[in-house]
Design a protein around this motif. Structure first.
Motif, short mmCIF file in Angstrom:
data_model
loop_
_atom_site.label_atom_id
_atom_site.label_comp_id
_atom_site.label_asym_id
_atom_site.label_seq_id
_atom_site.Cartn_x
_atom_site.Cartn_y
_atom_site.Cartn_z
N ALA A 14 4.00 14.34 7.94
CA ALA A 14 3.34 14.26 6.63
C ALA A 14 3.03 12.80 6.34
CB ALA A 14 4.25 14.82 5.55
N SER A 15 1.80 12.56 5.89
CA SER A 15 1.41 11.19 5.56
C SER A 15 0.37 11.22 4.44
CB SER A 15 0.84 10.47 6.78
OG SER A 15 -0.30 11.14 7.26
N LEU A 16 0.19 10.08 3.82
CA LEU A 16 -0.77 9.96 2.72
C LEU A 16 -2.15 9.69 3.27
CD1 LEU A 16 -1.13 9.73 -0.42
CD2 LEU A 16 -0.94 7.25 -0.07
N GLN A 17 -3.10 10.55 2.89
CA GLN A 17 -4.51 10.28 3.16
C GLN A 17 -5.00 9.55 1.92
OE1 GLN A 17 -7.00 13.73 3.67
NE2 GLN A 17 -8.58 12.54 4.70
N THR A 18 -5.25 8.26 2.05
CA THR A 18 -5.49 7.42 0.89
C THR A 18 -6.89 7.51 0.34
OG1 THR A 18 -6.09 5.51 2.25
CG2 THR A 18 -3.77 5.70 1.59
N THR A 19 -6.97 7.31 -0.96
CA THR A 19 -8.23 7.03 -1.63
C THR A 19 -8.44 5.52 -1.55
OG1 THR A 19 -7.10 6.67 -3.72
CG2 THR A 19 -7.84 8.94 -3.27
N PRO A 20 -9.59 5.01 -1.97
CA PRO A 20 -9.75 3.55 -1.97
C PRO A 20 -8.68 2.84 -2.81
CG PRO A 20 -11.90 4.58 -2.14
CD PRO A 20 -10.88 5.69 -2.24
N ILE A 21 -8.33 3.40 -3.94
CA ILE A 21 -7.29 2.76 -4.76
C ILE A 21 -5.91 2.90 -4.11
CG2 ILE A 21 -6.84 4.68 -6.33
CD1 ILE A 21 -6.66 2.56 -8.57
N GLY A 22 -5.70 3.98 -3.37
CA GLY A 22 -4.45 4.14 -2.62
C GLY A 22 -4.33 3.08 -1.53
N GLN A 23 -5.43 2.81 -0.85
CA GLN A 23 -5.41 1.75 0.17
C GLN A 23 -5.18 0.40 -0.48
OE1 GLN A 23 -5.36 2.18 3.59
NE2 GLN A 23 -4.72 0.04 3.39
N GLY A 81 -14.68 0.91 -11.44
CA GLY A 81 -14.93 1.83 -12.56
C GLY A 81 -14.02 3.05 -12.55
N ILE A 82 -12.84 2.92 -11.95
CA ILE A 82 -11.88 4.02 -11.90
C ILE A 82 -11.00 3.96 -13.14
CG2 ILE A 82 -9.93 5.03 -10.63
CD1 ILE A 82 -11.15 3.74 -8.08
N ASP A 83 -10.89 5.07 -13.86
CA ASP A 83 -10.02 5.15 -15.04
C ASP A 83 -8.59 5.31 -14.55
OD1 ASP A 83 -9.01 5.45 -17.60
OD2 ASP A 83 -9.41 7.60 -17.64
N PHE A 84 -7.97 4.20 -14.24
CA PHE A 84 -6.64 4.17 -13.63
C PHE A 84 -5.64 3.56 -14.60
CE2 PHE A 84 -3.46 1.57 -11.39
CZ PHE A 84 -2.82 2.56 -10.68
N GLY A 85 -4.40 3.98 -14.50
CA GLY A 85 -3.35 3.36 -15.29
C GLY A 85 -1.97 3.58 -14.69
N TRP A 86 -1.05 2.73 -15.08
CA TRP A 86 0.35 2.81 -14.66
C TRP A 86 1.19 3.28 -15.83
CZ3 TRP A 86 1.43 1.99 -9.70
CH2 TRP A 86 0.65 1.13 -8.94
N GLN A 87 2.34 3.85 -15.54
CA GLN A 87 3.34 4.01 -16.58
C GLN A 87 3.77 2.60 -16.98
OE1 GLN A 87 6.66 6.49 -15.45
NE2 GLN A 87 5.45 8.34 -15.54
N SER A 88 4.15 2.44 -18.22
CA SER A 88 4.45 1.08 -18.70
C SER A 88 5.71 0.50 -18.06
CB SER A 88 4.59 1.07 -20.22
OG SER A 88 5.64 1.93 -20.61
N ARG A 89 6.61 1.31 -17.65
CA ARG A 89 7.86 0.83 -17.06
C ARG A 89 7.89 1.12 -15.57
NH1 ARG A 89 12.93 1.24 -20.59
NH2 ARG A 89 12.18 0.32 -22.51
N TYR A 90 8.94 0.71 -14.94
CA TYR A 90 9.21 1.06 -13.55
C TYR A 90 10.72 1.24 -13.45
CZ TYR A 90 10.62 -3.83 -13.09
OH TYR A 90 11.24 -5.03 -13.26
N HIS A 91 11.15 1.90 -12.40
CA HIS A 91 12.58 2.11 -12.19
C HIS A 91 13.04 1.15 -11.10
CE1 HIS A 91 16.43 4.12 -11.76
NE2 HIS A 91 16.23 4.08 -10.46
#
Length: 179
Positions: A51-60, A133-143
């Motif tokens: 199993a592996s990630l097939q990336t999008t441009p933002i994933g890469q 122009g990708i509507d991307f965001g992170w959660q505000s925190r991280y663990h």
């Protein structure tokens, strides 16, 4: 996490290890999630029992920015990491050969600690998304977790490496469906 009262408003208590200096030499296990756990980075593909990630441009870009961390912070060493469809797991090692004295956190500029490194990483990926122009965001925190010994490090490395293989099972549990 519990909520506490601060200036008559609720706020979420810190998940950080109280009194720990997050700029100190050590190994840190971090998990960073996308906004509302949206799958921006790609999808997990299983082929021939792998199993592996097939990336999008933002994933890469998420991978490339992770690999670039030591270029921006020369005292950083990268260990095992995995970009998943909606989060990243990674082991980061702060290794300042000239830093031998542990000191407790102090309030002030936060430019050479774990939080600054994660903030810079998030900014790099977000800037790339904005340019496309990708509507991307992170959660505000991280663990994060301070890795305390070699046995724990080994278990975390295994967990990160196996994360793609466990993706579909975790997603089923996450949405409350059981097979």
């Amino acid at each position: 996490m519990s909520e506490t009262h601060y200036r008559n408003k609720y706020r979420i208590s810190s998940a950080r290890l109280a009194g720990y200096d997050y700029s100190a030499n050590g190994i840190y296990f971090v998990t960073i999630c996308t906004r509302q756990k949206e799958c921006f980075f790609g999808e997990i593909i299983e082929t021939q029992d792998i199993a592996s990630l097939q990336t999008t441009p933002i994933g890469q870009q998420a991978i490339d920015c992770w690999l670039a961390i030591p270029h921006h912070y020369p005292f950083m060493l990268l260990d095992e990491f995995q970009v998943m469809p909606n989060h990243i797991h990674g082991l980061l090692c702060i290794d300042r050969s000239d830093d031998h004295d542990w000191q407790p956190n102090t309030f002030g500029p936060q430019s050479r600690n774990l939080a600054a490194i994660i903030r810079g990483y998030k900014i790099g990926v977000t800037t790339f998304a904005s340019r496309l122009g990708i509507d991307f965001g992170w959660q505000s925190r991280y663990h994060d977790r301070v890795v305390r010994n070699a046995d724990e490090l080994s278990r975390i490395r295994h967990y990160i490496a196996q994360n793609p293989a466990n993706w579909h099972h975790e997603r089923i549990n996450e949405i409350g469906l059981f097979m």
